[in-house]
Design an enzyme around this catalytic site. Structure first.
Site, PDB file in Angstrom:
ATOM      1  N   HIS A 272       0.821  -1.219   0.000  1.00  0.00           N
ATOM      2  CA  HIS A 272       0.000   0.000   0.000  1.00  0.00           C
ATOM      3  C   HIS A 272       0.856   1.271   0.000  1.00  0.00           C
ATOM      4  O   HIS A 272       0.465   2.287   0.564  1.00  0.00           O
ATOM      5  CB  HIS A 272      -0.968  -0.004   1.187  1.00  0.00           C
ATOM      6  CG  HIS A 272      -2.113  -0.953   0.990  1.00  0.00           C
ATOM      7  ND1 HIS A 272      -3.180  -1.032   1.847  1.00  0.00           N
ATOM      8  CD2 HIS A 272      -2.357  -1.878   0.023  1.00  0.00           C
ATOM      9  CE1 HIS A 272      -4.030  -1.952   1.418  1.00  0.00           C
ATOM     10  NE2 HIS A 272      -3.530  -2.491   0.321  1.00  0.00           N
ATOM     11  N   TYR A 281       0.773  -8.611   3.197  1.00  0.00           N
ATOM     12  CA  TYR A 281       0.716  -8.741   1.742  1.00  0.00           C
ATOM     13  C   TYR A 281       1.945  -9.464   1.189  1.00  0.00           C
ATOM     14  O   TYR A 281       1.839 -10.229   0.219  1.00  0.00           O
ATOM     15  CB  TYR A 281       0.579  -7.361   1.100  1.00  0.00           C
ATOM     16  CG  TYR A 281      -0.746  -6.707   1.394  1.00  0.00           C
ATOM     17  CD1 TYR A 281      -1.927  -7.181   0.823  1.00  0.00           C
ATOM     18  CD2 TYR A 281      -0.846  -5.624   2.255  1.00  0.00           C
ATOM     19  CE1 TYR A 281      -3.155  -6.602   1.101  1.00  0.00           C
ATOM     20  CE2 TYR A 281      -2.060  -5.026   2.546  1.00  0.00           C
ATOM     21  CZ  TYR A 281      -3.216  -5.519   1.970  1.00  0.00           C
ATOM     22  OH  TYR A 281      -4.426  -4.951   2.251  1.00  0.00           O
ATOM     23  N   SER A 340      -8.240 -10.884  15.082  1.00  0.00           N
ATOM     24  CA  SER A 340      -8.158 -11.974  16.051  1.00  0.00           C
ATOM     25  C   SER A 340      -7.849 -13.305  15.385  1.00  0.00           C
ATOM     26  O   SER A 340      -7.292 -14.209  16.008  1.00  0.00           O
ATOM     27  CB  SER A 340      -9.481 -12.088  16.815  1.00  0.00           C
ATOM     28  OG  SER A 340     -10.544 -12.420  15.930  1.00  0.00           O
TER      29      SER A 340
END
Length: 821
Positions: A272, A281, A340
Site C-alpha cells: 500500500h 501482503y 483476532s
C-alpha cells in the site's frame, strides 16, 4: 541496478516506458515467461489433478490426519445445520454483515468448506447427499444473486470480485468437476473471466500491485486449467498470462518515497505504498507464488530455477530474519495485528507451508535449507500446533503432509536460532537476534508512514512504528498472540517516547516523519536511529538504539514538547497473561506487588528523578533493565486491562467478548515540557537475563555512553575479544566524539577483533548525494582488505584512518570497509 534491467515500478506502469513495455510485450528477458507454453491435453489433466490434491490433501490412507479432517467435517456440519435457502444470504448470521464484498466472500468460502467436507477422503461427510445439495444450492444462489457478469465493483468491491470470491469458487468447481450443474458453473466462470482475465490490471483501470497481481495470476491459472478441457488454446493463453504476470513480481522494487511496492533487495517489503508489510501482503504474495511454481513444476509450463531465483532470495532476505521460533513478527504485519483470526503464529505457519512446497522443486542447497527451516520452526513453536485444524486460518492438508514429511526424519538438520542483526532501510525496521531472544524495532520516516488503519482495522495503532520495540522470548512465545493487541495500553508501547494526549481511533494514520531514520551494522550487532517528530512537531526527540550483542542500549536526547501533556518514554509494557504474577525486583527489593486496574491507574515511583544512583529492574520471565544515574523518574505499574477485538477492528469477524490480561509497565517520566536532564534518557535492556545477572551487570556495565545530545549519540562496548564502537551524527557539521570525527549526518558502526577492524557507515536520510568524510582514531596494521566502491580510503596511518563515503544510490544501506588490525 545493472544495465538492461528494469525496475518493478517501470514494468507495472510507473513510467511511460514501462507502459509501453507492457503494451508491446517487450518485457526484459529475466521477467518474460514463455508466451505460449505447449501444454498438452494430458498435461492439463495432470495439472488439474495436482491442483485438486493441493487444495484437498489427496488420498489419506492412515489415521494420521483424522483429527485435521474431523475439524473440517465439524465446521461443515455446523454450516450445514444453519444453512437455509429461505434466507437470501443462506446463513442467518450473515444478515448482520454490512459489507457486500465481505458477504459475498463469506458465502463463497462457506460453500467451499461444505464441498471440501463432501469431497475429502476419510471425512465423515464424504459423499453426504445433504451436503452436496447444499453445495449445489449455494452455488446457484451465488450465481443468481451475487456473482455474475452483472455484478459491479461499486456494489461488491473490486477485491471481492477479482480475487477473494474467485479463489473460493474455482476451488469448489475443480474439486467437484463433473458433479455440478454446468449452467451454474458457466455463469460463475463468465464472471471469473470478466474480472480475472487480465492479472496485470486491477479494477479494470490500472496496473495491479504485487500481492494482488499474484492472487489474480493464481485465479487466472486455475481458470485456465479448467477451460483447457474444452479449449486447449484458451487454456494455454490463461497459463501464459498467469506466468507472465507472476514473473513481473520476481523483480525487486525501486526505492522511492511513498511508492515502490513489493520486495526490495535489502529484504524489505512495502505494501500500500507506505507500510512495512512483509508478514501481510508480502506473505500472501510469497505463499501464492510458491504454490504456482510448485503446481507447474515438471510440466511444459514450469518455471526454471533461474526464473524464480528472486523468489528463493525473498525466503532468505525477507522472511527468515523476521521469523522467531515459528512465528512471523508483528512488526511487519500492518493492520493484520488487529485481526483476532490472523496471529503471528498463523502467519508463520503459512510461511512454513510455502517453504515446504518450494523445497520440493528447489535446488539441492535451497531444498536442504528450506527443509531445515521448516523442521526447526515447527519444532520450536510451542504455542500453536501446525497440524491442528483452524477454521479461521485453514491450511490445505496437502501442505500439512509436506511439512510432516520434512519434520519426520529425526536426523534432519534444523535451522536453529541465529546470532544475527538485520536492518531494512526501505521499510524502517531492524531485527536483533540471539539464542535466548529476538528483538524487532519499528520506525517511520518521510519515506514510510506510521501505521495503516484501512477499513477501520488497527484503530489504535498510533505508536506501533514510533520506535516500538517488539521483544520475543522463548519463555512466552504467545505474548502478542495472547490477546495483546486488544488489551494493551496503546499509549504505552515499549521503546516509544510519547505525550499523554488523548487519541481518537484511526487518528494520524498514514503520517510520515523526518528523513533521518536508519542505521549501520557489522556482523551481528548494529545501531539504529530515529529523528522522531509527532503531531506536526509538538513532540520531538533524537532516539537511538545500540544493539550490542546480548544488550540493547536505548538512548534519547533533545526531547521537546509544546503541549501540556506529560511526556513518557516507555521501557516495557509486558503482557503476563490472564493471571500472571511475575515478580518484579527493583535493586533487589520486591516492587509492584499490588495488582491495580486500568480504570484507576496508580503508578509507583520506583526511583526519583533526576536519579543520583544507578538502578536496575527485573521482571521474572522477561529479563532485566539497567537504568543508569541521571535519568528522569522511573515509574511502574502492575494492572489488569480489558478490551475487545472489535475495539481495534470493526469487522464482522471480530469477537465482541471482553478479554482480560495483566500487564507490568515501566516508564521514564519526563514531566511536562521537559528541559535539561529531563529531556534525555538512557537505559539498557537485558532480555532473558536472570535477576542475578541483571544485578551483576548493573554493578559492572561493559558499555560507555560517551555522548547523548542533539549533535551526536555515541557508545562503546569492550568485550574479551571484540570492541564495538557506534555513533549517530545528527547534524551536517563536523563533529568529533571519542574515536570519531564526521562531517555530516551519518550512522557509523565499528567492530574490531584480534585480526580485523570493520567500519560500517550509512546515510540514514537517504537524501545526500555528496561524500561523507569520517576519521577514525583507531589502530590499523595495513591497507584495506575489501573493494566496496562506495568507500574511498583518503589516508591511513598507524593510529588513524580517514575514509570518504559516497552515499549516492546506497538507499540507506550500510557500506563497509575492512582493515587488518
Amino acid at each position: 541496478m545493472m544495465a538492461g534491467q528494469f525496475s518493478r515500478r517501470e514494468i507495472v506502469g510507473g513510467s511511460a516506458s514501462g507502459a509501453a513495455l507492457l503494451a508491446s510485450g517487450a518485457l526484459p528477458q529475466q521477467v518474460l515467461a514463455q508466451t505460449a507454453p505447449a501444454l498438452t491435453a494430458g498435461e492439463f489433466t495432470a495439472l488439474r489433478a495436482r491442483y485438486v490434491t493441493m487444495v484437498t490433501g489427496g488420498t489419506n490412507g492412515t489415521v494420521l490426519y483424522d483429527d485435521f479432517i474431523a475439524g473440517i467435517a465439524a465446521e461443515a456440519t455446523s454450516l450445514s445445520a444453519s444453512f437455509s435457502t429461505a434466507n437470501a444470504r443462506l446463513w442467518q448470521d450473515l444478515d448482520a454483515e454490512r459489507d457486500n464484498g465481505l458477504l459475498l466472500m463469506s458465502i463463497a468460502r462457506r460453500v467451499q468448506v461444505l464441498a471440501l467436507a463432501y469431497f475429502m477422503d476419510r471425512s465423515s461427510k464424504k459423499g453426504d447427499p445433504t451436503i452436496k445439495a447444499q453445495v449445489d444450492a449455494g452455488l446457484q444462489r451465488i450465481a443468481q444473486n451475487f456473482y455474475n457478469t452483472s455484478a459491479t465493483r461499486s456494489t461488491y468491491g473490486w477485491y471481492s470480485l477479482e480475487i477473494g470470491t474467485p479463489l473460493a469458487l474455482l476451488e469448489t468447481i475443480l474439486m467437484l468437476d463433473g458433479q455440478l450443474n454446468q449452467s451454474v458453473v458457466n455463469t460463475l466462470l463468465a464472471a471469473v473471466q470478466l474480472y480475472t482475465s487480465d492479472p496485470l490490471r486491477e479494477q479494470g483501470l490500472w496496473p495491479s500491485n504485487d500481492s494482488n497481481r499474484v492472487w489474480k495470476a493464481y485465479n487466472c491459472l486455475v481458470h485456465g486449467l479448467y477451460i483447457a478441457k474444452t479449449d486447449l488454446v484458451a487454456g494455454r493463453e490463461k497459463v501464459a498470462a498467469a506466468k507472465n504476470a507472476l514473473a513481473t513480481t520476481f523483480v525487486y522494487a525501486t526505492p522511492s518515497i511513498g511508492g515502490g511496492e513489493g520486495f526490495y533487495a535489502d529484504g524489505s517489503y512495502i505494501g500500500h505504498g507506505d507500510y512495512a508489510y512483509t508478514g501481510g501482503y508480502g506473505l500472501s504474495q510469497f505463499q501464492f507464488s510458491a504454490q504456482i511454481v510448485y503446481l507447474l513444476s515438471g510440466s511444459s509450463a514450469q518455471f526454471t530455477l533461474e526464473e524464480w531465483t528472486n523468489l528463493r532470495n525473498f525466503a532468505y532476505a525477507s522472511f527468515e530474519p523476521l521469523m522467531y521460533r515459528g512465528h512471523l513478527m508483528d512488526t511487519v504485519r500492518g493492520r493484520e495485528v488487529a485481526r483476532s483470526f490472523q496471529s503471528d503464529h498463523a502467519a508463520g505457519h503459512r510461511l512454513v507451508t510455502a517453504l515446504a512446497a518450494l523445497a520440493q522443486v528447489a535446488s539441492a542447497t535451497d531444498a536442504f535449507n528450506f527443509r531445515s527451516m521448516v523442521r526447526y520452526w515447527v519444532k520450536a513453536d510451542k504455542s500453536r500446533d501446525i497440524y491442528a485444524y483452524y477454521s479461521d486460518n485453514r491450511v490445505s492438508l496437502h501442505y500439512i503432509r509436506l511439512v510432516k514429511a520434512i519434520e519426520d526424519p529425526l536426523t534432519g538438520a534444523e535451522w536453529g536460532d541465529r546470532f544475527a542483526h538485520y536492518q531494512f532501510p526501505a521499510m524502517g525496521r531492524a531485527v536483533h537476534k540471539r539464542t535466548n531472544f529476538a528483538l524487532a524495532l519499528a520506525t517511520y520516516s518521510n519515506r514510510r508512514a506510521n501505521y495503516e488503519a484501512l477499513g477501520n482495522e488497527n484503530r489504535k495503532g498510533w505508536y506501533t512504528a514510533s520506535g516500538m520495540v517488539y521483544l520475543y522470548t522463548p519463555t512466552n512465545l504467545a505474548h502478542y498472540k495472547d490477546d495483546f493487541w486488544p488489551t494493551v495500553d496503546a499509549y504505552r508501547l515499549p521503546g516509544t517516547t510519547i505525550d499523554k494526549r488523548p487519541r481518537t481511533p484511526n487518528e494520524g494514520t498514514g503520517t510520515r516523519g523526518l528523513p533521518m531514520v536508519g542505521g549501520a551494522y557489522s556482523s551481528a550487532s548494529g545501531v539504529m536511529c530515529m529523528d522522531f517528530s509527532a503531531d506536526a512537531g509538538q513532540l520531538v526527540a533524537k532516539k537511538a538504539w545500540f544493539m550490542f550483542g546480548d544488550l540493547i542500549l536505548c538512548a534519547g536526547a533533545g526531547i521537546t514538547a509544546t503541549s501540556t501533556n506529560r511526556v513518557e518514554t516507555i521501557i516495557e509494557n509486558r503482557n503476563i497473561g490472564a493471571d500472571g504474577t511475575n515478580p518484579v525486583l527493583v535493586n533487589n527489593t520486591p516492587r509492584l506487588t499490588t495488582l491495580g486496574d486500568m480504570t484507576s491507574q496508580n503508578p509507583e515511583q520506583l526511583a526519583a528523578g533526576i536519579t543520583a544512583t544507578d538502578n536496575w529492574v527485573h521482571i521474572d520471565g522477561v529479563g532485566g533493565y539497567f537504568i543508569p544515574r541521571g535519568n528522569p523518574a522511573i515509574r511502574g505499574l502492575r494492572e489488569t486491562r480489558r478490551g475487545t477485538w472489535y475495539d481495534i477492528a470493526l469487522l464482522g469477524r471480530s469477537p465482541l467478548d471482553t478479554r482480560t490480561r495483566r500487564y507490568v509497565t515501566l516508564w521514564l517520566d519526563h514531566g511536562v515540557m521537559p528541559t535539561g536532564a529531563n529531556s534525555q534518557y538512557a537505559y539498557v535492556m537485558l532480555p532473558g537475563a536472570t535477576s542475578g545477572t541483571t544485578e551483576f551487570y548493573a554493578a559492572n556495565p561493559n558499555f560507555q555512553l560517551l555522548e547523548n545530545s542533539t549533535q551526536a549519540q555515541c557508545a562503546v562496548q569492550f568485550g574479551s575479544t571484540t570492541a564495538l564502537y557506534a555513533a549517530i551524527f545528527w547534524q551536517n557539521v563536523s563533529k568529533s566524539v571519542d574515536v570519531f570525527t564526521c562531517n555530516a549526518q551519518a550512522a557509523v558502526f565499528v567492530r574490531r577483533n584480534a585480526n580485523v577492524m570493520e567500519v560500517a557507515i550509512s546515510d540514514p536520510t537517504q537524501l545526500r548525494t555528496t561524500p561523507i568524510s569520517l576519521t577514525l582514531r583507531l589502530t590499523t596494521s595495513g591497507d584495506r582488505i575489501d573493494n566496496d566502491p562506495a568507500i574511498t580510503v583518503v589516508s591511513r596511518s598507524a593510529g588513524s584512518v580517514t575514509i570518504s563515503f559516497n552515499p549516492t544510490n546506497t538507499n540507506g544501506e550500510s557500506r563497509r570497509v575492512r582493515f587488518p588490525y
